[in-house]
Design a protein around this motif. Structure first.
Motif, PDB file in Angstrom:
ATOM      1  N   ALA A 245      37.878  25.962  43.472  1.00  0.00           N
ATOM      2  CA  ALA A 245      37.537  27.259  43.399  1.00  0.00           C
ATOM      3  C   ALA A 245      38.749  27.961  42.254  1.00  0.00           C
ATOM      4  N   HIS A 246      39.745  27.653  42.377  1.00  0.00           N
ATOM      5  CA  HIS A 246      40.783  27.967  41.422  1.00  0.00           C
ATOM      6  C   HIS A 246      40.496  27.547  39.919  1.00  0.00           C
ATOM      7  N   VAL A 247      40.153  26.249  39.808  1.00  0.00           N
ATOM      8  CA  VAL A 247      39.679  25.949  38.528  1.00  0.00           C
ATOM      9  C   VAL A 247      38.665  26.665  38.146  1.00  0.00           C
ATOM     10  N   ASP A 248      37.454  26.714  38.726  1.00  0.00           N
ATOM     11  CA  ASP A 248      36.292  27.484  38.299  1.00  0.00           C
ATOM     12  C   ASP A 248      36.643  28.659  38.041  1.00  0.00           C
ATOM     13  N   ALA A 249      37.673  29.254  38.690  1.00  0.00           N
ATOM     14  CA  ALA A 249      37.813  30.774  38.399  1.00  0.00           C
ATOM     15  C   ALA A 249      38.401  30.986  37.044  1.00  0.00           C
ATOM     16  N   ILE A 250      38.797  29.722  36.334  1.00  0.00           N
ATOM     17  CA  ILE A 250      39.242  29.792  35.038  1.00  0.00           C
ATOM     18  C   ILE A 250      38.140  30.511  34.244  1.00  0.00           C
ATOM     19  N   LYS A 251      36.838  29.982  34.413  1.00  0.00           N
ATOM     20  CA  LYS A 251      35.679  30.434  33.653  1.00  0.00           C
ATOM     21  C   LYS A 251      35.418  32.023  33.413  1.00  0.00           C
ATOM     22  N   SER A 252      35.169  32.349  32.443  1.00  0.00           N
ATOM     23  CA  SER A 252      34.720  33.769  31.942  1.00  0.00           C
ATOM     24  C   SER A 252      33.575  34.027  33.040  1.00  0.00           C
ATOM     25  N   SER A 253      32.527  33.282  33.027  1.00  0.00           N
ATOM     26  CA  SER A 253      31.393  33.450  33.906  1.00  0.00           C
ATOM     27  C   SER A 253      31.476  33.790  35.344  1.00  0.00           C
ATOM     28  N   ILE A 254      32.795  33.575  35.785  1.00  0.00           N
ATOM     29  CA  ILE A 254      32.828  34.097  37.384  1.00  0.00           C
ATOM     30  C   ILE A 254      33.521  35.588  37.072  1.00  0.00           C
ATOM     31  N   PRO A 255      32.797  36.652  37.552  1.00  0.00           N
ATOM     32  CA  PRO A 255      33.186  38.076  37.368  1.00  0.00           C
ATOM     33  C   PRO A 255      34.797  38.278  37.935  1.00  0.00           C
ATOM     34  N   GLY A 256      35.494  39.053  37.134  1.00  0.00           N
ATOM     35  CA  GLY A 256      36.620  39.117  37.335  1.00  0.00           C
ATOM     36  C   GLY A 256      36.931  40.664  38.006  1.00  0.00           C
ATOM     37  N   ASN A 257      38.296  40.907  38.290  1.00  0.00           N
ATOM     38  CA  ASN A 257      38.728  41.972  39.161  1.00  0.00           C
ATOM     39  C   ASN A 257      37.991  42.098  40.552  1.00  0.00           C
ATOM     40  N   LYS A 258      37.504  40.949  41.322  1.00  0.00           N
ATOM     41  CA  LYS A 258      36.990  40.665  42.254  1.00  0.00           C
ATOM     42  C   LYS A 258      37.635  39.913  43.154  1.00  0.00           C
ATOM     43  N   ASP A 259      37.595  40.128  44.519  1.00  0.00           N
ATOM     44  CA  ASP A 259      38.099  39.092  45.501  1.00  0.00           C
ATOM     45  C   ASP A 259      37.107  38.381  46.240  1.00  0.00           C
ATOM     46  N   TYR A 260      37.341  36.941  46.308  1.00  0.00           N
ATOM     47  CA  TYR A 260      36.223  36.051  46.784  1.00  0.00           C
ATOM     48  C   TYR A 260      36.965  35.202  48.110  1.00  0.00           C
ATOM     49  N   ILE A 261      35.961  35.591  49.333  1.00  0.00           N
ATOM     50  CA  ILE A 261      36.480  34.636  50.745  1.00  0.00           C
ATOM     51  C   ILE A 261      36.107  33.137  50.298  1.00  0.00           C
ATOM     52  N   LEU A 262      36.991  32.188  50.753  1.00  0.00           N
ATOM     53  CA  LEU A 262      36.777  30.927  50.785  1.00  0.00           C
ATOM     54  C   LEU A 262      36.668  30.040  52.146  1.00  0.00           C
ATOM     55  N   SER A 263      35.476  29.816  52.701  1.00  0.00           N
ATOM     56  CA  SER A 263      35.257  29.500  54.036  1.00  0.00           C
ATOM     57  C   SER A 263      34.153  28.758  54.185  1.00  0.00           C
TER      58      SER A 263
END
Ligand code: NAP
Length: 343
Positions: A245-263
């Motif tokens: 998820a950290h590496v995917d979050a590099i991509k601009s296609s993942i909306p920024g200024n947001k918090d994401y739960i991982l479970s």
């Protein structure tokens, strides 16, 4: 051809190392930050890193909590993956050992990022513990489903133990990011990732002692037949998924200024004692031989989490608890055999 240059802190840790490994495997150039020179060679020569040696450089930042510690270190970096955080206490002063460093490291990362025009995104490892006050665990509430919109604001000390201090430090750090975005309006966006109880194989573990630390050390006793009293929230997540998820979050296609739960297994979660059945299903011979005798127990504190916005943004679901446990036990069994052979 190598892609963008990514700065990663916490690469000597459980999740940070996996994050560095996945980022390199996906072709990113990595600037990896450690605290001590002595860590560099063992990380660089690790079998999963050595093959990407041309794409990784190490920087030693002895005191990341010092304002200005990252000045110049972010030169040319497009995305910062910030995972470094104190988890355990070294002395008896909880406030000094956990709270202040966690906040100060985050502040020093953000203050250097704001002075670095190339940075377009900062990804910060927060935690699902930021969703609720630690005192919620003692309530009878098992119905509420918590989402990434929830934030614990009951963070005042003094803290009765290091876990309470860690809990508060993560909530304060997450709230601080929200304030930073509102007040400073940086040129980059920020994603905060909120993993629950991170378990699964550890790429850096070389023996049973190094595997059985942190949250792995809390759950593995179940298959060793240990009966425990202190409940643990039933919300696991595979460490490899957190790193991915950290590496995917590099991509601009993942909306920024947001918090994401991982479970995983959301929203209902899991029962820790199911580890006994999973062990019997996948490793019947090892259970039979007594290598993993099973029969232990760990009470589960039910905690419902809504991960639907994470799944919508990232396009995948976290690996099931069953598969997570299978992979963890596979490593536990391999290291147990190694120990037996060596002795
Ligand atoms: N494990 C979980 O269940 C879990 C759950 C939710 C969130 N998280 C978060 O995930 C992140 C990584 O955790 P992890 O499980 O990978 O922990 P870990 O294995 O203990 O790694 C922690 C990392 O942070 C570094 N670090 C510790 N204290 C530091 C300090 N004072 N200054 C600078 N660096 C420091 C460590 O470096 P050294 O090697 O130099 O000590 C190491 O690289 C943390 O932010 C943690 O809060 C973890």
């Amino acid at each position: 051809m190598a892609r963008e240059l990514i700065l990663i802190t916490g690469v000597s840790g459980y999740i940070g190392f996996k994050t560095m490994r996945i980022a390199l495997a996906q072709g990113y150039k990595v600037r990896a930050v450690v605290r001590k020179e002595a860590q560099v060679e063992s990380l660089r020569s690790h079998s999963q890193i050595a093959r990407h040696v041309d794409n990784v450089e190490f920087v030693v930042v002895p005191d990341m909590a010092k304002m200005g510690a990252f000045d110049g270190v972010m030169e040319g970096v497009s995305v910062v993956l910030h995972l470094a955080s104190p988890l355990a206490i070294e002395t008896d002063d909880y406030g000094r050992d956990i709270l202040r460093p966690a906040m100060n490291i985050e502040s020093s990362v953000l203050s250097s990022a704001i002075m670095t025009p190339s940075v377009r995104r900062v990804v910060i490892t927060s935690s699902a513990v930021t969703l609720i006050p630690i005192t919620w665990l003692g309530t009878t509430d098992t119905d509420t489903t918590f989402s990434s919109k929830d934030l614990n604001t009951d963070t005042a000390g003094p803290y009765p133990n290091s876990m309470a201090a860690y809990w508060a430090s993560k909530a304060l750090a997450r709230a601080h990011v929200h304030e930073f975005l509102t007040e400073r309006k940086p040129h980059f966006d920020i994603i905060q990732l909120l993993p629950s109880v991170v378990i699964g194989p550890d790429d850096l573990a070389t023996d049973l002692a190094t595997l059985q630390v942190g949250t792995r050390g809390m759950v593995l006793p179940i298959v060793k037949g240990v009966k425990m009293d202190m409940p643990l929230v039933g919300t696991p997540v595979l460490a490899d998924d957190v790193a991915k998820a950290h590496v995917d979050a590099i991509k601009s296609s993942i909306p920024g200024n947001k918090d994401y739960i991982l479970s995983s297994d959301a929203p209902e979660g899991i029962a820790w004692n199911a580890m006994n059945e999973i062990a019997k299903k996948y490793f019947p011979q090892e259970v039979e031989s007594g290598l993993i005798p099973c029969g232990g127990s760990l009470p589960t504190r039910k905690w419902k989490l809504d991960t639907s916005d994470t799944e919508a943004a990232f396009g995948w679901e976290c690996t099931s608890f069953e598969e997570t446990v299978r992979r963890l036990l596979e490593q536990y069994i391999a290291l147990s055999r190694k120990t037996t052979t060596a002795s």
